[in-house]
Structure formats: C-alpha cells, structure tokens
Design an enzyme around this catalytic site. Structure first.
Site, PDB file in Angstrom:
ATOM      1  CB  CYS A  73       4.380  -7.196  -8.947  1.00  0.00           C
ATOM      2  SG  CYS A  73       5.209  -5.682  -9.478  1.00  0.00           S
ATOM      3  CB  CYS A 165       0.489  -2.460 -12.900  1.00  0.00           C
ATOM      4  SG  CYS A 165      -0.408  -2.593 -11.349  1.00  0.00           S
ATOM      5  CE1 TYR A 335     -19.999  14.028   0.034  1.00  0.00           C
ATOM      6  CE2 TYR A 335     -21.613  12.588   1.070  1.00  0.00           C
ATOM      7  CZ  TYR A 335     -20.761  13.671   1.137  1.00  0.00           C
ATOM      8  OH  TYR A 335     -20.669  14.391   2.295  1.00  0.00           O
ATOM      9  CB  CYS A 439     -13.362   3.966  -0.101  1.00  0.00           C
ATOM     10  SG  CYS A 439     -13.174   5.760   0.043  1.00  0.00           S
TER      11      CYS A 439
END
Length: 484
Positions: A73, A165, A335, A439
C-alpha cells in the site's frame, strides 16, 4: 544528551515498540522512530523531546534492514492502520510472540521460565492480506470540495482518500466508487464533523467469506430512513449489480459524536443480515485441517463478529481445545456476542451459558443456536459481572449447583479486559479451568495476575495473528485451578 527539534540524527533501530515504532539509541538516549524497521539504519528528524527519550520522523533509510520489505500500500505510512507493513511477515510474528511474552512477564508478574514453558508457537496466516470481512470508511470532502472516502490519517480525523485497502476484499473498492459516483452525480453531501451538517457519515461494508454475501450500510446524519436519497433507486441499481450483494441498509446517526453506528437501522434492499460459516479445525495437526464440523451465523450491521474469518476458525478451535471438554461439562461464556464461541463449545459440552450486554446480540445468539440445531445453550442479557453476581447470589440459578460452580469459564472481553467484579465472581465460582481469549496482551496479563494470584496456575498460552500488517494480536490462554 537532548536533541533540538527538527534536528536530523542517524540511528540504528534495535527493537520494536508496542505500537510498531522502531527503537534506537543515540549516545545513550532512546529514540522512537515511526515506520522504521528493526535492523534499519536511518536518518530521523526529531519531532518531540522528553526528559529521557525523543520521537523522530523517518526521513531516509540509509541501510535497509534484512527484515524490510516493499509495502503493498502506497498510503501505509500516512494511514497508520498497517504499522508493520514494511516489515517481513516472519518478523511480524516474532514481534507479536515477544509482545505477548513481555506483557505476561512485565505486567502479569510471571517468571520468564514459567511463561516459556507454557507458550506455544504463534498461529500465523498463509497470506496476511485481503483478510478483513468488515470495514468502516469515513466520508468527507477534500480541499477542492470533492466527496471522498478512505481512512483517517493516524491520530487525526483527516481522511486519506483511498478506496483500495489491501486488508479488505477487492469488492470494497467497487462498492465505494459506486457510492461516491452516485453522491457526485446527485449532489449528495458528505458529513462535516465541524458543523454537524451533511448527510453521509460512514460506509460500512461486510462480507461473508464462506457465503460470498455482501452487506452495505450507509451511516447517515438523519432522523428518518426512507426517501433520504435523491433518486434512491439509482443508488440501489448500482449496488445491487455487484456480485454477492445481499443487503443494503442505512443507520441513523444524527448525533455529534465519534461513535460510528447509530441505534436505528433500516433495510433499503435485500435481507437484514448476511450469513457466514465457521468450521472447527484440528489445532493439534500440522496445517490445522478441518474436522468437518461447521456453524453458520447471521450477521447484522451491529453484530460483533471477528474480522478475519480464516484465523477466527483457528482462534475458536484453539479455545475449544484449551477448554478440554468431554461432553459433560457446564460452561459459562462471558462477553459472548452473537454466540460464536458459545456454539462452538456447545457441541462438546453438557450445557453452555452465554452472557452479553447488547440485547440485539443475545437475540442473534439465540437465533444462531436455533439455526444450527443447538439446544444445550442458553443466553443472558446484561453485563458479565452483573449476571454472574446475580447467579452466584442465587437469584437466577434455579437451584442448579452446576451454574454456580461450572467446570469451565471462557471469557472473550473487549480491549479493556474484564471488569474487576467479574474477575472476583469468577474466582468465587471456582471452575476447574478458565480459558481467556484476548485482543490486548496488556489487559490480558493484568487480569491473569489477579486470577493466578488466587488459586489458578498458567497452563497454556498461544497467540493467533488475526491482524497481519498491524501491531495487534489475539491470544488464547488456559489457566488451571490448583489442587488444595
């Protein structure tokens, strides 16, 4: 030694910081240089001074690192979304493995030898590009007043006009160009954050990689849903001509806020959801072959669903393996979102209870259980800490002792980690094993310090690279209750 602002210095990059910046030393003074790769020798311009360190901007690579590669990119430096794209993928994986290890030692307080004994090799990707099944593109105007879409430049709300992207599927560029062309042709305005005026704020695109189904949701600055767009049929004609298009909707967000999605969503064309399939993999075998088991999920614009479907199969399969289920266990999944991990666990457990604070997600979880013929999973709406506390105090357990003292608890919290009350109640429930899917290695290590400080021991740790080219990494950890 203190640098002058705008001074040019030469530095060799010896390490990588948590945000992907290169770290070097000049006369004993630490210098952080964004976009520099470990092993580079570079010229850097000093942009900010602190007492014991400074920040520099990469000006020139004098001697490239053996780990430096040509980024795909052209906008990777300005965008800031792919902090590691100039670094070879093999070296990215080493960085992420080290990041997990460092957090467990530095924040979690675990001994290095203990962490090394528990850590397994990180699970990488075959191709770390075109993996994202979800993207949210801000819409605005450039200096000449042209409507543009792209991504925010790092640490700003300035839009880089860029529609292709390398992390998203190729269809995204076609979709964005269709919408921008329509907006130009029909004089549809883009939202202006400064004035709160203009119509189109963001464009959400989701794709089911297994199903091929595509969803587009336009986030608009409006209080009503229908006949907002001039010649709306012209927009729908453009979008529905794209192969795989399944759902076109609008999300109403008239608030002056940084929150992207509004609370009300209306379907303009097609279905309210798209579908995708996640399959169980054998994580004990080379190549992680499929086992033949699969689950299908309905995904709405607001659904939490992991963005990398190929790696998600490995992540959830690893969580299932770490849970060590035999078919009889009672499991809590905290969660739980739309029930992805819960339903993975249900196939190997006696009973699974999922908890999620978003009511729509729980409704989706129940529908997903029904869709997959799963009858041994139940779901509760509320904060994980509130639901667990009420269960433990006896208000909801219906005299089911196994709800109060489950065999396994699985947690997959947001980046901020688990609430302290949630950790406290988990410890009171005393499950044999806790599987933590994270995460953020820093909040993971913080929470593990609490759990392992009160009766649990680190058992297995493994990273899964869900986000190639970036500094982010998922981690799966199992901790085992110590015997009395």
């Amino acid at each position: 030694m203190k640098f002058e602002k705008n001074e040019i210095v030469t530095v060799t990059i010896e390490d990588i910081g948590n945000e992907g910046e290169g770290i070097g030393r000049v006369n004993g003074f630490t210098l952080f240089v964004k976009d520099a790769v470990v092993g580079d020798t570079v010229e850097a311009r000093i942009v900010k001074n602190k007492k014991t360190y400074a920040y520099g901007r990469l000006e020139k690579v004098l001697v490239p690192s053996p780990f430096r590669v040509e980024p795909k990119c052209a906008w990777h430096r300005q965008c800031g979304g792919c902090q590691l794209q100039a670094c070879s993928y093999e070296r990215q994986l080493i960085f992420k493995q080290d990041k997990i290890r460092s957090c467990l030692i530095r924040i979690g307080g675990f001994a290095p030898e203990q962490v090394d004994a528990c850590m397994e090799p990180i699970v990488g990707m075959e191709d770390p590009f075109r993996y994202r099944n979800k993207a949210q593109y801000p819409v605005g105007t450039d200096r000449d007043g042209n409507v543009v879409a792209g991504f925010y430049a790092a640490r700003t709300h300035n839009i880089i006009a860029h529609t292709d992207c390398w992390l998203g599927p190729v269809e995204n560029e076609t979709i964005l160009n269709c919408i921008l062309e329509y907006m130009r042709d029909y004089k549809v305005s883009a939202y202006d954050e400064n004035t709160g005026t203009g119509l189109v704020r963001h464009i959400l695109i989701r794709k089911g990689f297994a199903s091929g189904e595509i969803m587009v949701c336009l986030v608009i600055n409006a209080k009503k849903a229908f006949q907002i767009f001039p010649d709306q049929d012209a927009l729908l004609e453009k979008l529905t001509a794209i192969e795989g298009m399944t759902s076109v909707s609008v999300s109403l967000n008239p608030e002056q806020t940084n929150v992207i999605m509004g609370k009300e969503i209306y379907t303009l064309w097609g279905k309210d959801t798209i579908s995708d399939t996640i399959r169980v993999r054998d994580m004990t075998q080379t190549g992680f072959p499929l086992t033949g088991k699969e689950l299908t999920f309905a995904i709405s614009p607001l659904s939490f669903y992991q963005v990398n479907p190929v790696q998600t199969e490995k992540l959830y399969s690893l969580a299932l393996e770490y849970a060590g289920l035999t078919g009889q266990e009672t499991v809590w999944d905290l969660y739980c979102g739309i029930g992805t991990i819960s339903l993975f666990l249900a196939g190997n457990a006696g009973r699974v209870y999922g908890v999620e604070v978003i009511p729509q997600a729980i409704e989706d979880a129940r529908k997903n259980a029904e869709r997959n013929g799963i009858e041994n999973a139940a779901f509760f709406v509320g904060k994980a800490e509130d639901v667990l506390q009420e269960i433990y105090e006896g208000g909801m357990a219906d005299n089911d002792e196994r709800m109060l003292h489950p065999d396994v608890i699985v947690v997959d919290p947001p980046r901020k980690g688990c609430d302290s009350v949630c950790l406290e109640v988990m410890l009171k429930m005393r499950p044999e094993r806790i599987v933590y899917v994270s995460c953020d290695p820093a909040t993971l290590a913080r929470d593990l310090k609490v759990l392992c400080g009160d009766g649990y021991a680190l058992e297995r740790v493994r990273g899964v690279d869900q986000f190639g080219g970036t500094v982010h990494v998922e981690t799966v950890v199992s901790i085992q209750r110590k015997t009395s």
